[in-house]
Each structure stands twice: as C-alpha cells, then as structure tokens.
Design an enzyme around this catalytic site. Sequence first.
Site, PDB file in Angstrom:
ATOM      1  N   HIS A 522      13.904   4.870 -32.635  1.00  0.00           N
ATOM      2  CA  HIS A 522      14.991   3.956 -32.582  1.00  0.00           C
ATOM      3  C   HIS A 522      16.125   4.281 -31.713  1.00  0.00           C
ATOM      4  CE1 HIS A 522      17.224   0.798 -34.624  1.00  0.00           C
ATOM      5  NE2 HIS A 522      17.388   1.322 -35.914  1.00  0.00           N
ATOM      6  N   ARG A 523      15.912   5.469 -30.852  1.00  0.00           N
ATOM      7  CA  ARG A 523      16.689   5.739 -29.791  1.00  0.00           C
ATOM      8  C   ARG A 523      16.537   4.699 -28.815  1.00  0.00           C
ATOM      9  NH1 ARG A 523      15.031  11.673 -28.112  1.00  0.00           N
ATOM     10  NH2 ARG A 523      12.992  10.498 -28.207  1.00  0.00           N
TER      11      ARG A 523
END
Length: 550
Positions: A522-523
Amino acid sequence: MVREFELPDVGEGVAEGELVSWLVESGETVSEDQPVAEVETDKALVEVPAPVNGTVRELHFEEGDVIPVGDVFVTFDVDGEDGATDAPAEEAVETPDSAAETDSDSDTEPAGDPGATGAGDDTEPAETPDDRIFAPPRVRRMARDEGIDLSQLRGSGPGGRITAADVQAAAGTAPSGTETAQAAAGADEGAAAETTADATEGAPAADSSSGTETAAGPSGQTVTATQTQPPAQVDAADRDRTLAAPATRRIAREEGVDLDAVPATEERDGEAFVTPEAVQEYADAQRQAQEADAAALEAGEAVGETADEFAEGQRERREPFRGVRKTIADAMVESKFSAPHVTHHDEVDVTELVEARERLKPRAEDRGIRLTYMPFIMKAVVAALKQHPQMNAVIDEANEEIVHRNYYNIGVATATDVGLMVPVVDDADGKGLLQLSSEMNELISRARDRSISPDELRGSTFTITNIGGIGGEYATPILNYPESGILAIGEIKRKPRVVTDEHGDESIEPRSVLTLSVSFDHRLIDGADGARFTNTVMEYLENPDLLLLE
C-alpha cells in the site's frame, strides 16, 4: 602443488552455507567440476564442484558446520604441478590432528528445511533435454558409490529425472519387501493427490506439507494405540547436539536415522559421542518396530505413536529452528512489517477458460505436456502487469527510489516436503503456453527434490500462489518481499450465476467460478490501482481468446 579451495559465493548475497555432507574423503582422487560437498544456503541445496584435477588433501570442516563464504574448507594436491611448492602452502594449512579437534567441537545439527505453497500438484513432468542429466545430489552420490554412469540410465522420475530406484536397479541392489511396499504407498498417495486436484478442475494444487520430521502410519492415517517399542537399550535419546565421525554420519543418513535420537555410549569433551555400531543397532530396532506396526495394521490392529513422534508420557518435543525454515520465517516477518499489506478479493467466471483448456489438452499431451490452468493465469497476469506497471515496480528503500521494471519474471509458489519455495519463470512475456508449462513443471520438480539452484529462486517481479488445491477459496497472501504484488488463486467451483444473453435477457446458469485474492504494497499501490489490476486479470481469464494477442 597445494590448492586451498575457499567456499565460493554460491548465490548473490549469500554470506555463509551449512555443510550438509561431504561427497569425497581425504586421499580421494577428484576431477575438475566433480561435486565435493553439498552446502545448504537460504532455500537451496547446492553441490560445490572441485576447481582442479587432483587429490583431496584435507577436509577442514565437519558436516553440520556453518562455513562463511571465503573460508578455506578443502585443500587439494593438484595433479601435474611441481610439488616443490608444497611446503609454503603447508605452513598455512591446519594439521589433521588440530582440524579433527576443532571439528569435534563444531555444531553438528542438521539444517532446517524450507516450505511452500501452491502450484504443486497440478504441474507435470517436462521433457528432459538430451544434454542434461537430472538427478538430486543423494542419487549422484549413490551412483558414484556404485560405479554407475548416470548418462547411461533412463530416468523414471518426473521429466526423466533419475531416481534412487533407477540407480539401485542398475546396480542390482533394488529394495524389496517392506521398503518396496513403503515406496509404493508413497507413490500411490502422490497419484491420489494429483487425481483429486485434477478432478476439481481447479488451479494448481497447493501442498500443505510442513516438512517436520514426524512419521505417520501406512496410508497416512493417525495412529493412537499402543505400539511395539524398540528394546530398552535402544530407546530414543533426545539431545540437541551429537558428536560423530563422518563415516558414522554417512551410515545414519543411509539408514534414515536422526543422530540426536541414537543412544550414546561414549562422551568426548563432555558431549555425547555416537559410534557406527550404536547407529546400526538403533536403525535395526527402529526397522523392527516399523515392521511390527505394519503387521499389526494388516491384522486390523491399532498401533501407537511412532518413535519419531512423541514418546510415551512425553508432552513436548523440540527441534532446531534454523536453516531454510528459519530463512522463510525471517522473510515473512520482513515482508509483513516492511510493507503495509492490503488484499483485494474478487471472483471471475472462467467457464470459457475451462472449455478452452479442455480443447487444448489433447494437443499438449501429444507433445508430452499436460496443460494446466497456471500458464493461462501467468499470461493473464503478465498482460495485466503491462497495463498496470506500478504492480511490477518495487521500492528501493536504501536509495529512496521507485524502480520500474520492464521485464516480467513470474514466481510460482511451490509446496515441497521441506517448506515454501518460489521457483521463477524468467521473461514469461515472451513464452507461449506450452513453454511456460514445461519450464514451470521442470523448476517445480527440481525445487521439490532440492536440486534447484539459488539463481532459479530469485529475481521474480510478481508471484502467483495457489490455495485452491486443498479446497480454499480466499486468502490474504503475504508479499514475496520486496515485490509489490502477489496473486492467490482459489479452487474453480461450479456456482449459479446470472447470465445476460446478447438480447439482454437474464437467466441463472451453472458456471465455473475462480476466486482471486491480490495482496499489494500500500506504500506504492493505492486500493483503486489494485482493484483495476485485478479487473484486468479477470478480463483475460473471462475471455481467454484475448490471450492470443499477448
């Protein structure tokens, strides 16, 4: 001339390796490229070849020692070179006595083993190239001991792989009786697993084996009543460390005996020391107990726990957490705590894919390849990665950069008897269905017999894992870090679905449905991007004709 041979870097980033076994002895003549030792690193068991023609002068480590890359671990007398240069080299070489003393204090515990998920039972043997001999290290060593030329044997294993039974048959030492029955039972179990996976028409079957060193009764059933025990003088010991000579360790390997379980009659430097006679006696007692169990089962009697499980009254059993299993654990922790995971779930109607595979299977079989669903899924994933390149990117944390990759190496998570391995099919975008299937099957087969090289287990840009072979539908797969995405595929099941025809009329029909679980970092990837990637994969799986354009 004396040649000091340092442990080479057997894989990028490998700092040390555990010496699993010596394949030569002091004084033995070797040829260049002849394997001299088996060394375990991270996830692979590799053979280290001799760099020269010559004679083994000295072995500097014992089996079980962890050797740093660059340390001298074997010394050779090189053929055809001036012996006058021996003296200076000898000054730097440890004397045999001191080496033996040092080795006797070394840690001799066996290495841990790796694990795997998915994509296993649905894969098939690939044809073996004419110029390669596929045989695991154990079989190669057996052939050398028996004086058998492997190039003259026709392998009966997957992909033409040479098995121990092939070597034994060539040497006239094929097993009989109980051993043959046990081997046949194992083959029957494997065939049954494959048949089950094929009958579900699901994606490649996952393997839930854990690789722990426990035993089960014939046919895999749980056994709970009283067992015939070995004689009291050979009751299993429970040590964390055992000293033994290399010849003794060799006997233990051949007999399938855990040295730490063999009762010790001697001590050296305060440590238990096991003799060859003790190993043989223990092995004979174990064999008698197993034969007694088999006879009891044939007679319809229940038998108790095996000696490799829990002893009577024992509440806990410990084994070293090390080797490949420890490496897998460290990788899982690094992945989970470095990359914030998000998993997107969906399901796709693959009725047309199932029909397409059925049409193509006979043509693939004519070429010696059983076509599975995995090559279709790999091609769909590659097509989606091209449209959503961020899923193929990776974060370089050290340099604080996003690395975009214009190549597509697909890892296929594979169940082995020692844990999780991820063989990598390189440049999957440039290969057809049959080539993908052939390469994947060969890699998975070599991963399972531990003959795969470290280079074939690294470099993937995206991983596919299968949870459907044992009945699963959805999962939250952990990233094969530092990759940014991983796809878990479930079992293909027949489900009722609302179908709209070309006139807009709706009806409820039975359809083949596959579940998908996509985890991503999700980064780097937003939820909407992950969903769009999944939708693209679904589009290709729903309409397999689109794969012809890739």
